[in-house]
Enzyme design. Structure first.
Site, PDB file in Angstrom:
ATOM      1  CG  ASN A  44      67.958  13.569  75.267  1.00 53.83           C
ATOM      2  OD1 ASN A  44      66.945  13.254  75.882  1.00 53.83           O
ATOM      3  ND2 ASN A  44      68.740  12.662  74.679  1.00 53.83           N
ATOM      4  CG  HIS A 104      71.198  16.039  68.700  1.00 48.24           C
ATOM      5  ND1 HIS A 104      71.956  16.883  69.478  1.00 48.24           N
ATOM      6  CD2 HIS A 104      70.984  14.939  69.452  1.00 48.24           C
ATOM      7  CE1 HIS A 104      72.195  16.314  70.640  1.00 48.24           C
ATOM      8  NE2 HIS A 104      71.605  15.129  70.663  1.00 48.24           N
TER       9      HIS A 104
HETATM   10  P1  AMP Z   1      72.217  13.421  73.229  1.00 46.26           P
HETATM   11  O1  AMP Z   1      72.429  12.655  74.502  1.00 46.26           O
HETATM   12  O2  AMP Z   1      70.778  13.661  72.923  1.00 46.26           O
HETATM   13  O3  AMP Z   1      73.061  14.677  73.191  1.00 46.26           O
HETATM   14  O4  AMP Z   1      72.695  12.461  72.062  1.00 46.26           O
HETATM   15  C1  AMP Z   1      73.943  12.505  71.478  1.00 46.26           C
HETATM   16  C2  AMP Z   1      74.009  11.350  70.516  1.00 46.26           C
HETATM   17  O5  AMP Z   1      75.106  11.569  69.651  1.00 46.26           O
HETATM   18  C3  AMP Z   1      74.219   9.982  71.169  1.00 46.26           C
HETATM   19  O6  AMP Z   1      73.161   9.108  70.799  1.00 46.26           O
HETATM   20  C4  AMP Z   1      75.571   9.525  70.602  1.00 46.26           C
HETATM   21  O7  AMP Z   1      75.624   8.138  70.371  1.00 46.26           O
HETATM   22  C5  AMP Z   1      75.663  10.334  69.317  1.00 46.26           C
HETATM   23  N1  AMP Z   1      76.998  10.576  68.818  1.00 46.26           N
HETATM   24  C6  AMP Z   1      78.077  11.047  69.497  1.00 46.26           C
HETATM   25  N2  AMP Z   1      79.134  11.168  68.684  1.00 46.26           N
HETATM   26  C7  AMP Z   1      78.718  10.801  67.450  1.00 46.26           C
HETATM   27  C8  AMP Z   1      79.346  10.718  66.177  1.00 46.26           C
HETATM   28  N3  AMP Z   1      80.643  11.047  66.000  1.00 46.26           N
HETATM   29  N4  AMP Z   1      78.625  10.277  65.119  1.00 46.26           N
HETATM   30  C9  AMP Z   1      77.329   9.939  65.289  1.00 46.26           C
HETATM   31  N5  AMP Z   1      76.671   9.996  66.469  1.00 46.26           N
HETATM   32  C10 AMP Z   1      77.363  10.418  67.529  1.00 46.26           C
END
Ligand code: AMP
Length: 127
Positions: free
Chosen positions: A97, A110
């Site tokens: 994203n 990511h």
């Molecule tokens: P995005 O919307 O592409 O920025 O995705 C962010 C992702 O990070 C989401 O799928 C969340 O579930 C994940 N996320 C947020 N905090 C953590 C964390 N502490 N450990 C692992 N994943 C996380």
């Protein structure tokens, strides 16, 4: 609240803190360029995030500013993670994203890696 994907890097974003070991993660892979860990809210039987070690906000920021070694190393790491998780034969999906319209929430670039089932329609990661 989605992030814009450009601008100044926030050194205290959650993935920066995971990289520094300040908050826990379930790491599945690490090398000089990237680390990978399980998403805290999985949207598929297997949902892993691969992040570069460098401070890049988004795909736009990463491709504009990272060195060729960092870019090559990062995408090789994505492939290595998938291979290590035995996803090559069944197959898998990656997704990144970028910015507001995509709903990017964490301002550290990511790649999501989904697998473990037939993933269905391309734009929807279903649990
Ligand atoms: P995005 O919307 O592409 O920025 O995705 C962010 C992702 O990070 C989401 O799928 C969340 O579930 C994940 N996320 C947020 N905090 C953590 C964390 N502490 N450990 C692992 N994943 C996380």
């Amino acid at each position: 609240m989605p992030v814009k994907g450009l601008g100044a890097y926030d050194t205290n974003n959650i993935f920066a803190r995971i990289l520094r070991g300040e908050i826990p993660s379930r790491r599945v892979y690490e090398d000089d360029f990237a680390i990978a860990f399980h998403d805290i809210a999985p949207q598929a039987p297997l949902h892993v995030l691969v992040i570069p070690r460098g401070p890049y906000i988004s795909l736009a920021d990463f491709t504009a500013k990272a060195s060729e070694a960092e870019i090559a190393g990062f995408f090789r790491a994505v492939g290595s993670v998938a291979k290590q998780l035995d996803l090559e034969t069944p197959g898998y999906r990656i997704l990144a994203n970028m910015g507001e319209d995509a709903g990017q929430e964490v301002p550290h670039f990511h790649v999501h890696l989904f697998g473990g089932k037939r993933l269905g329609a391309m734009l929807v990661a279903q649990g």
